[in-house]
Design a protein around this motif. Sequence first.
Motif, PDB file in Angstrom:
ATOM      1  N   ILE A 166      28.877  49.638  24.130  1.00 52.36           N
ATOM      2  CA  ILE A 166      29.981  49.597  23.168  1.00 52.36           C
ATOM      3  C   ILE A 166      30.498  48.179  22.948  1.00 52.36           C
ATOM      4  O   ILE A 166      30.823  47.806  21.819  1.00 52.36           O
ATOM      5  CB  ILE A 166      31.120  50.546  23.624  1.00 52.36           C
ATOM      6  CG1 ILE A 166      32.235  50.603  22.562  1.00 52.36           C
ATOM      7  CG2 ILE A 166      31.671  50.157  24.978  1.00 52.36           C
ATOM      8  CD1 ILE A 166      33.292  51.661  22.852  1.00 52.36           C
TER       9      ILE A 166
ATOM     10  N   LEU B  78      36.788  53.625  18.033  1.00 52.04           N
ATOM     11  CA  LEU B  78      35.659  53.860  18.932  1.00 52.04           C
ATOM     12  C   LEU B  78      36.137  54.292  20.312  1.00 52.04           C
ATOM     13  O   LEU B  78      35.586  55.206  20.925  1.00 52.04           O
ATOM     14  CB  LEU B  78      34.814  52.589  19.062  1.00 52.04           C
ATOM     15  CG  LEU B  78      33.579  52.451  18.172  1.00 52.04           C
ATOM     16  CD1 LEU B  78      32.819  51.178  18.537  1.00 52.04           C
ATOM     17  CD2 LEU B  78      32.653  53.654  18.290  1.00 52.04           C
TER      18      LEU B  78
ATOM     19  N   VAL C 146      26.458  53.019  21.617  1.00 57.45           N
ATOM     20  CA  VAL C 146      26.737  53.289  20.203  1.00 57.45           C
ATOM     21  C   VAL C 146      25.454  53.038  19.422  1.00 57.45           C
ATOM     22  O   VAL C 146      24.827  51.981  19.562  1.00 57.45           O
ATOM     23  CB  VAL C 146      27.872  52.397  19.664  1.00 57.45           C
ATOM     24  CG1 VAL C 146      28.228  52.819  18.239  1.00 57.45           C
ATOM     25  CG2 VAL C 146      29.107  52.473  20.556  1.00 57.45           C
TER      26      VAL C 146
ATOM     27  N   LEU D 267      28.787  57.369  18.914  1.00 62.03           N
ATOM     28  CA  LEU D 267      29.011  57.002  20.320  1.00 62.03           C
ATOM     29  C   LEU D 267      28.485  58.109  21.237  1.00 62.03           C
ATOM     30  O   LEU D 267      28.675  59.300  20.957  1.00 62.03           O
ATOM     31  CB  LEU D 267      30.501  56.760  20.563  1.00 62.03           C
ATOM     32  CG  LEU D 267      30.922  56.356  21.978  1.00 62.03           C
ATOM     33  CD1 LEU D 267      32.063  55.330  21.928  1.00 62.03           C
ATOM     34  CD2 LEU D 267      31.380  57.575  22.800  1.00 62.03           C
TER      35      LEU D 267
END
Length: 810
Positions: free
Chosen positions: A170, A187, A215, A221
């Motif tokens: 991420i 996110l 991701v 995600l």
Amino acid sequence: MQPERWQRLKELFMEAQELGEPERERFLERACADDTELRAELASLLAADRDAADFLENPAAAAAEPDLEDAQLSPVGRRFGRYRVLSEIGRGGMGVVYRAVRDDDTYDQVVALKLLHGGLESEFFDRRFRRERQILASLEHPNIARLIDGGADDDGRSFCVMELVDGVPIDLYCHQHRLDLVARLELVRTACSAVAFAHGRLVVHCDLKPANVLVTEDGTLKLLDFGIAKLLAPDSGEAGPAATASGWAMTPEYASPEQVRGQPVTTATDVYALGVMLYELLTGRKPYQLGTRRPEEIVLAICAEEVVRPSQAVVRPRSAAPGTSPSVASPAGPPDDSPNRLRRRLEGDLDTIVLRALAKDPQRRYGSVVQLSDDLRRHLSGMPIRARPDRLSYRAGKFVGRHRAAVAATALAVFSLLGGLAATLQQAHVAQVQRAAAERRFGEVRSLARTFIFEIHDAVAPLPGSTPVRARIIEVGLEYLERLEREAADDVSLQVELAEAYERIAAVQGGVGVANLGDLEGALRSQRRTLALRQAILRALPDEREAELALARTHSTLGDLLGEAGDAEGRQREYDAALAIRNAAADRAPDDLAVRRAVASSLWDTSQLRVDDGDLEAGLVGFERTLVEYRAIAATPGATDGDRRNLALAAKKVGAVRSVSGDLEGALASLETALAIDRERLAESPGRTETMLDVSFDHSDLGYVLLRLARPSEAVGHYEQAVDLRRTVSEADPEDVRARNVLQSGRARLGDALATAAEDPVTPCADVQGLIERAFALSAEAAADGTLSEEARATHEARLRAAGARCASP
């Protein structure tokens, strides 16, 4: 442990490490002198270092792990059930993950296949591995990598087949795609959703970090690797009421204090790890500096080091910021954002959210991942967040109850656990339970009062129609506070908490310039209680600057309330008391930002007194000085939205005094400055009630000056914007006395401006009818809710008809 003491302990430890045993003893005698506690802390760390050196650099998993290719033939090309291994993808603490393909002629499917490290093929680790499979089987969620299959090969070797996630960590994703702050927060909220789903099935991940939160290129995600996850179910076979952390199976940069201490883990452990990731995604830095990765460095950093606020971290030189080098994240602002602009976006809500998630004590963190996600949502929507920053009560509790050997004892406990000294931990646990039982009853009452006054009140405050509910919350909270106050005579931290609570209650009851219940007498009683408590606090903590400034603020607020009650003498007395305290603080710390704010506040109060006494010239000079002070404060690193609000208010005050003095053009310029500042604040926090009202007051003041300048059409535009904003605020809470009152006055002024514009000979007749129709509609609205009498309505509408007759004449 105080940062200065921690730094001293660290320096002495590094020096002592270089010495032999005899020299160490002499060094301890010389360096610690009469400080027996410091010597005990240092000796315990040195002993722990001998027993468990570098345990986190060489964890149990790694010690048991010869490379898989050395232990047996590589699995590449081999079949496991219906799957053939193609290549290695990556390695973790327990296993190796391979790219594999379904190979049974049914259909093609590329998957991720996980095997235990060769050195961990034992009954214990195989049981843990199979349990990971079972956990994954229970977690069907769009943001959790799903389990596809599992089993054992002909040799009895367990394997796990999972969805193959073609993504990047991420933090790397945010860096590569140059995501802005909003996208990063969204996110993290998606990650929270996946973690909360696992928690709902009594699964704690225990190893949340960017490498386990991938991701994909399309922005999907996926949460991975439940290899060291813990089951909280009572029949899960995990130890104790909450699963115990495994010291060898954690990532230090994302480990919580309870994990490095070897204490039980709960859902709060995952909240902490999400807080670390959130900090990194917002600032591009890690919250701690783990330079050498030695055990004592890790324990001291995670358990004792204060986290730098994200808003402060982004303006520090990267070489001076904790944890800069290991991070691949970039700061959360747009690519062209300056550090100061990003600082302004982070300070306030986001600072509070991150620091709440990173609290050392699990009880001080968010109660759940859902609460963390909800506060992020509320921030993104411009709504008040529910978390509250640590206040003086927490720091005062640390001050009066400090145990300087606690961190060293914690480090020793970790090393003892890892060295097999379970008896020592058990004794510490028993002692802790006994202390907790002795304090529980008092703590429960204290916690309940805090919950009512702060958490529940804050949760319902933004809801429509919440004012009666808030009144009941305040009533119940007061009952608990009065019970606690009788037992708080010698407990400074509780006194601080009580003072903050009474101050909050006074504002809700009848605070000046804020949403309130209209109970001025109740507000005065609560504020006087606040004053008595803060006087006692300052006597107990004479060197605590925040306690000193809090007392000055209490005097000033009490002066405001006395002014509302018509007690001019009392108001002057309280303002003078506040000014004396603030001037004394300024003499000692002239550059301290908090002190500068306090002095500017007193300058404001005295300027207002001059105006109220009719000395407009002195009042204008005072407010112009106040404006200069607030302009300098707002330009200082560390300035907040509150500082910019004060700057706008000072400009508005200068405009108001100029207007009363007859300088209408000067007043117009000052008010336009205030409006520009407040509009920028509202753009950064859309939907925030107080800022919406600030902008509405700016428009209303401008409308008033424009009417006096015989520019009614321009005045109408400003008044309409003021009424629209106030209507939005009032409709959100119809019982809010202040919101209802300012809407009433706004409608009255708009009605007058519409009539004046219709009467103006220069107004084209084509526009007059529209002005009259809007004025009639406004009049009907005011009459319908009872805020306009029939007599006043008849007079107003007669005026409108007369204005219309001008254009109806041939």
